[in-house]
Write an enzyme that holds these catalytic residues in place. Structure first.
Site, PDB file in Angstrom:
ATOM      1  CB  ALA A 126      -0.936   0.000   1.208  1.00 41.94           C
ATOM      2  CD  GLU A 127       0.093   3.996   1.775  1.00 41.86           C
ATOM      3  OE1 GLU A 127      -0.888   4.611   1.302  1.00 41.86           O
ATOM      4  OE2 GLU A 127      -0.025   3.017   2.543  1.00 41.86           O
ATOM      5  CB  THR A 128       7.511   1.999  -0.159  1.00 44.85           C
ATOM      6  OG1 THR A 128       7.080   0.692  -0.584  1.00 44.85           O
ATOM      7  CG2 THR A 128       8.980   1.931   0.204  1.00 44.85           C
TER       8      THR A 128
END
Length: 285
Positions: free
Chosen positions: A46-48
């Protein structure tokens, strides 16, 4: 320059198979936005989170990218990064860290207990506004719900504690568990409205316990397993409605609907930012 090292952690769980996975790059000082975006797309979580440097005041500069765009703030990647830094001794003597994020400074505390390393962040000051009737109607239509399905004690709002999150509460547990949606249609609505994070759907389990589903169609993801920024927004939302009496602690169960159960602990003070805490553990690549 050698390739950036990408760590993989899951936040808001002590089980590598639970919670919300995040990529973490602790040295992104040599990367531009295009390179960070490419890494986030390859990681496909979903995010880094990317640590881009440390300021003269000791604040850790951090940026967040989903597989398709930069995100102003990401709670689960914040917790994952803080735990990764704590495990490497990169905190102050009290286990504290200060992040310089695109939405402003974020204070964190870290510690260790029998379940491992945990972190807590204090959000920016939340703001809560009415959710436009057209926006509510659009969301309900995409979920196959109507206004009669909503909890009358928890009216819809747009709550922002770093990212704007539409927040809806569904009264009936079967309607909450059973709704479905077209990810492409939800993504089109979110892009049109400029909502960079999730649409948050709640169900109240008890006085201080909620279940949450967070819609976030991006890449292979349709629902986010554990959303720290949304948890902070929920804390601000409940405070603004008078649905909790601060100081209050609420627990949010999230991720069971996508096979990655997690738990977010949310502390709601009388004023100021909302505190969201949880564990994070490495994921084997």
């Amino acid at each position: 320059m050698p390739p950036a090292e990408v760590l993989r952690y899951t936040a808001f769980s002590t089980d590598p198979d639970g919670g919300n996975p995040a990529g973490v790059v602790l040295d992104a000082s040599g990367l531009d936005d295009a390179a960070m975006q490419a890494i986030a797309a390859e990681v496909d979580y979903a995010e880094t989170a990317f640590v881009t440097g440390v300021g003269p005041d000791g604040a850790v500069a951090i940026k967040y990218f989903s597989p398709i765009a930069e995100v102003p703030f990401c709670g689960h990647a914040t917790v994952a990064t803080a735990v990764a830094l704590a495990e490497r001794g990169r905190t102050d003597a009290a286990g504290g860290i200060r992040f310089a994020t695109p939405v402003g400074p974020i204070r964190l505390s870290t510690g260790r207990d029998a379940d491992g390393v945990h972190a807590a962040f204090t959000s920016v000051e939340p703001s809560v506004a009415e959710l436009a009737d057209a926006d509510l109607a659009a969301i309900l239509g995409l979920l196959g719900l109507d206004e009669a399905d909503l909890d009358p004690a928890l009216p819809p709002r747009l709550s922002n504690a770093g990212n704007p999150h539409p927040v809806l509460a569904v009264a009936d547990p079967e309607r909450f568990d059973g709704f479905d949606f077209d990810p492409d249609a939800v993504r089109a609505l979110m892009d049109d409205r400029g909502w960079p994070a999730t649409i948050t759907v709640l169900h109240r389990l008890g006085a201080d316990r909620f279940a949450a589903r967070n819609l976030f169609p991006v890449g292979r993801i349709t629902e986010d397993p554990a959303t720290g920024s949304a948890a902070a927004a929920v804390g601000g939302y409940l405070r603004a409605l008078g649905a909790v009496r601060p100081p209050a602690r609420i627990l949010i169960e999230q991720g069971a609907h996508v096979g990655r159960p997690g738990l977010l602990v949310v502390d709601v003070p009388a004023t100021g930012g909302i505190v969201v805490s949880g564990h994070a553990v490495p994921i084997d690549a």
